[in-house]
Design a protein around this motif. Structure first.
Motif, PDB file in Angstrom:
ATOM      1  N   ARG A 199      -0.039   6.373   1.370  1.00 54.37           N
ATOM      2  CA  ARG A 199      -0.517   4.984   1.439  1.00 54.37           C
ATOM      3  C   ARG A 199      -1.819   4.907   0.658  1.00 54.37           C
ATOM      4  O   ARG A 199      -2.637   5.834   0.708  1.00 54.37           O
ATOM      5  CB  ARG A 199      -0.777   4.557   2.883  1.00 54.37           C
ATOM      6  CG  ARG A 199       0.443   4.594   3.790  1.00 54.37           C
ATOM      7  CD  ARG A 199       1.223   3.315   3.721  1.00 54.37           C
ATOM      8  NE  ARG A 199       2.437   3.402   4.517  1.00 54.37           N
ATOM      9  CZ  ARG A 199       3.266   2.399   4.710  1.00 54.37           C
ATOM     10  NH1 ARG A 199       3.005   1.224   4.175  1.00 54.37           N
ATOM     11  NH2 ARG A 199       4.354   2.559   5.421  1.00 54.37           N
ATOM     12  N   SER A 200      -2.031   3.823  -0.049  1.00 50.81           N
ATOM     13  CA  SER A 200      -3.250   3.688  -0.841  1.00 50.81           C
ATOM     14  C   SER A 200      -3.563   2.213  -1.083  1.00 50.81           C
ATOM     15  O   SER A 200      -2.654   1.399  -1.249  1.00 50.81           O
ATOM     16  CB  SER A 200      -3.081   4.402  -2.191  1.00 50.81           C
ATOM     17  OG  SER A 200      -4.206   4.174  -3.021  1.00 50.81           O
ATOM     18  N   THR A 201      -4.853   1.897  -1.123  1.00 52.56           N
ATOM     19  CA  THR A 201      -5.273   0.547  -1.496  1.00 52.56           C
ATOM     20  C   THR A 201      -5.696   0.483  -2.960  1.00 52.56           C
ATOM     21  O   THR A 201      -6.237  -0.528  -3.404  1.00 52.56           O
ATOM     22  CB  THR A 201      -6.443   0.080  -0.604  1.00 52.56           C
ATOM     23  OG1 THR A 201      -7.502   1.031  -0.686  1.00 52.56           O
ATOM     24  CG2 THR A 201      -6.004  -0.076   0.835  1.00 52.56           C
ATOM     25  N   TYR A 225      -4.893  -0.220  -6.543  1.00 54.72           N
ATOM     26  CA  TYR A 225      -3.851  -0.981  -7.245  1.00 54.72           C
ATOM     27  C   TYR A 225      -3.171  -0.166  -8.342  1.00 54.72           C
ATOM     28  O   TYR A 225      -2.043  -0.473  -8.727  1.00 54.72           O
ATOM     29  CB  TYR A 225      -4.454  -2.247  -7.865  1.00 54.72           C
ATOM     30  CG  TYR A 225      -4.834  -3.306  -6.859  1.00 54.72           C
ATOM     31  CD1 TYR A 225      -3.885  -4.186  -6.348  1.00 54.72           C
ATOM     32  CD2 TYR A 225      -6.151  -3.439  -6.420  1.00 54.72           C
ATOM     33  CE1 TYR A 225      -4.232  -5.164  -5.424  1.00 54.72           C
ATOM     34  CE2 TYR A 225      -6.515  -4.403  -5.495  1.00 54.72           C
ATOM     35  CZ  TYR A 225      -5.550  -5.262  -5.005  1.00 54.72           C
ATOM     36  OH  TYR A 225      -5.889  -6.218  -4.081  1.00 54.72           O
ATOM     37  N   GLN A 255      -2.337   2.938  -8.034  1.00 56.34           N
ATOM     38  CA  GLN A 255      -1.577   4.028  -7.432  1.00 56.34           C
ATOM     39  C   GLN A 255      -0.461   3.559  -6.513  1.00 56.34           C
ATOM     40  O   GLN A 255       0.476   4.321  -6.248  1.00 56.34           O
ATOM     41  CB  GLN A 255      -2.521   4.939  -6.633  1.00 56.34           C
ATOM     42  CG  GLN A 255      -3.614   5.585  -7.457  1.00 56.34           C
ATOM     43  CD  GLN A 255      -3.078   6.576  -8.461  1.00 56.34           C
ATOM     44  OE1 GLN A 255      -2.063   7.218  -8.233  1.00 56.34           O
ATOM     45  NE2 GLN A 255      -3.755   6.705  -9.600  1.00 56.34           N
ATOM     46  N   ASN A 256      -0.525   2.335  -6.019  1.00 59.21           N
ATOM     47  CA  ASN A 256       0.467   1.896  -5.036  1.00 59.21           C
ATOM     48  C   ASN A 256       1.568   1.048  -5.673  1.00 59.21           C
ATOM     49  O   ASN A 256       1.748   1.044  -6.885  1.00 59.21           O
ATOM     50  CB  ASN A 256      -0.233   1.174  -3.872  1.00 59.21           C
ATOM     51  CG  ASN A 256      -1.013  -0.055  -4.325  1.00 59.21           C
ATOM     52  OD1 ASN A 256      -0.659  -0.707  -5.300  1.00 59.21           O
ATOM     53  ND2 ASN A 256      -2.095  -0.362  -3.610  1.00 59.21           N
ATOM     54  N   HIS A 304       8.588   8.650  -1.004  1.00 56.86           N
ATOM     55  CA  HIS A 304       7.216   9.158  -0.985  1.00 56.86           C
ATOM     56  C   HIS A 304       7.088  10.555  -1.574  1.00 56.86           C
ATOM     57  O   HIS A 304       5.975  11.058  -1.720  1.00 56.86           O
ATOM     58  CB  HIS A 304       6.631   9.100   0.420  1.00 56.86           C
ATOM     59  CG  HIS A 304       7.340   9.905   1.463  1.00 56.86           C
ATOM     60  ND1 HIS A 304       8.617  10.416   1.310  1.00 56.86           N
ATOM     61  CD2 HIS A 304       6.938  10.282   2.714  1.00 56.86           C
ATOM     62  CE1 HIS A 304       8.965  11.073   2.401  1.00 56.86           C
ATOM     63  NE2 HIS A 304       7.964  10.999   3.269  1.00 56.86           N
ATOM     64  N   THR A 327       0.805  -1.220   0.000  1.00 56.75           N
ATOM     65  CA  THR A 327       0.000   0.000   0.000  1.00 56.75           C
ATOM     66  C   THR A 327       0.841   1.274   0.000  1.00 56.75           C
ATOM     67  O   THR A 327       0.283   2.380   0.006  1.00 56.75           O
ATOM     68  CB  THR A 327      -0.976   0.043   1.188  1.00 56.75           C
ATOM     69  OG1 THR A 327      -0.231   0.176   2.410  1.00 56.75           O
ATOM     70  CG2 THR A 327      -1.840  -1.196   1.225  1.00 56.75           C
ATOM     71  N   GLU A 328       2.155   1.159   0.018  1.00 51.62           N
ATOM     72  CA  GLU A 328       2.985   2.357  -0.128  1.00 51.62           C
ATOM     73  C   GLU A 328       2.668   3.014  -1.478  1.00 51.62           C
ATOM     74  O   GLU A 328       2.477   2.329  -2.478  1.00 51.62           O
ATOM     75  CB  GLU A 328       4.467   1.986  -0.067  1.00 51.62           C
ATOM     76  CG  GLU A 328       4.910   1.486   1.299  1.00 51.62           C
ATOM     77  CD  GLU A 328       6.327   0.956   1.301  1.00 51.62           C
ATOM     78  OE1 GLU A 328       6.956   0.935   2.366  1.00 51.62           O
ATOM     79  OE2 GLU A 328       6.811   0.521   0.219  1.00 51.62           O
ATOM     80  N   SER A 329       2.631   4.338  -1.492  1.00 47.09           N
ATOM     81  CA  SER A 329       2.320   5.051  -2.727  1.00 47.09           C
ATOM     82  C   SER A 329       3.185   6.303  -2.829  1.00 47.09           C
ATOM     83  O   SER A 329       4.065   6.534  -1.989  1.00 47.09           O
ATOM     84  CB  SER A 329       0.827   5.403  -2.809  1.00 47.09           C
ATOM     85  OG  SER A 329       0.455   6.233  -1.726  1.00 47.09           O
TER      86      SER A 329
END
Length: 372
Positions: A192-194, A196, A198-199, A347, A174-176
């Motif tokens: 952080r993002s869920t 797919y 973007q991460n 990041h 989930t790191e973005s």
């Protein structure tokens, strides 16, 4: 009476957590045993670590382009690369701000993003490995480490094979990245993002595509090992890798793809390089060493792979790499002799910069494995 109230309170909390777990399954879109297991982690965390559990029920919303209204539970507030937590990131000694003519007026409440290009490093801890360099953060003598660098690969990869040769996965999927290429960042954006797209899974997709097109049969696992619970990410990713190795014993290489997080004096540092007119995030290989207590008898073979990959990337795309970090870390690298952790930018980089780097990593690795 007090005991009855306590029982009612516990029952209410239990129902709330179970509801949250069920909602997590629906939110993840994974009505499977994996989805229930991940959501169940919230329930287990609640009883074992109530403070972390309460934090996991908090949410934040990303407001960047393409991510409006996406709620993501905060599983753990401590970042893996928080300097105060003792992780590996070392900020540069000095970072120059962007040239004045390129610096737009920073909106109120934002923080500065500072671009820098990490160099090869100098001093007794830095060793040459072909066109690249390595930072020896172990107590091993430089001569012992140097003896392993640029040695032949400890495995053979079959090209144009019907059997998988490479596995790409993400312990912290989930790191973005920074949503826009601006000289500032929004402190409310957690990177952080869920999503797919973007991460880290988007970066892994790019790398896997290049390798497969080059005839290197590559699998890409997109499991969220760090969501909804951040704690225990490496234990879960180890089980994933072991399952792949059992199913596909042909796999020789396992790449755990992450992004870094570098901050200095309130600014987010962006490691970047321009290659053939294209901005790309610098990449750092992390290769673990064993201090005699970590159960990594073949760590020097991973070191050989790290040095050869570093040379392949840096010789084709000068400036793309930061020095290899060779340190007493494990990161599941005991599972094969071709296991490495890759930090693709940080990041403060953009996703497009990270994707550009993934393509260059793929081209370099394919050339290395094919002897080109």
């Amino acid at each position: 009476m007090r005991r009855r109230r306590a029982h009612k309170a516990l029952l209410a909390i239990f129902c709330a957590v179970v509801t949250a777990c069920s909602a997590g399954v629906l939110y993840l879109g994974r009505p499977s045993w994996d989805g229930y297991w991940q959501s169940g982690a919230v329930l287990a965390t609640f009883f074992c670590a109530p403070q972390d559990a309460m934090a996991s029920l908090q949410t934040f919303e990303t407001e960047s382009d393409g991510l409006e209204g996406q709620a993501v539970p905060v599983a753990q507030t401590r970042d893996e690369n928080d300097l105060s937590s003792g992780f590996w990131t070392i900020p540069p000694d000095s970072v120059a701000p962007p040239p004045a003519e390129e610096t737009a007026e920073m909106p109120e409440g934002m923080g500065p993003v500072l671009e820098t290009q990490y160099g090869a490093g100098s001093g007794e801890r830095f060793l040459a490995c072909g066109a690249g360099t390595l930072r020896n953060s172990t107590e091993l003598p430089a001569s012992e480490v140097a003896a392993e660098l640029m040695q032949p690969l400890p495995f053979e990869v079959e090209t144009d094979s019907s059997e998988p040769q490479v596995l790409i996965m993400h312990t912290h999927a989930t790191e973005s990245y920074q949503p826009d290429d601006n000289p500032w960042y929004d402190p409310a954006y957690t990177a952080r993002s869920t999503d797919y797209e973007q991460n880290m899974t988007a970066v892994g997709d790019e790398l896997a595509k290049v390798l497969n097109e080059a005839g290197i049969n590559t699998l890409h696992d997109v499991t969220f090992h760090d969501y909804p619970s951040y704690n225990g990410s490496y234990e879960r990713s180890q089980r994933t890798v072991e399952a792949y190795l059992e199913q596909y014993p042909s796999i020789k290489i396992v790449l755990d793809v992450h992004r870094d997080a570098i901050e200095k004096d309130g600014a987010r540092v962006k490691p970047v390089v321009t290659v053939n007119g294209e901005k790309a995030a610098q990449v750092m290989i992390i290769c673990g060493a064993d201090d005699g207590t970590m159960g990594m008898p073949n760590y020097k073979q991973n070191l050989r792979f790290a040095s050869r990959l570093q040379d392949a990337m840096e010789s084709r795309f000068p400036g793309l790499t930061r020095p290899i970090l060779f340190d007493y870390r494990k990161y599941n690298q005991q599972l094969t002799t071709g296991s490495l952790l890759l930090e693709v930018g940080g990041h403060a980089n953009t996703l497009e910069e990270a994707k550009a780097t993934a393509r260059m990593i793929g081209q370099s690795l394919a050339a290395l494995l094919k002897g080109a």
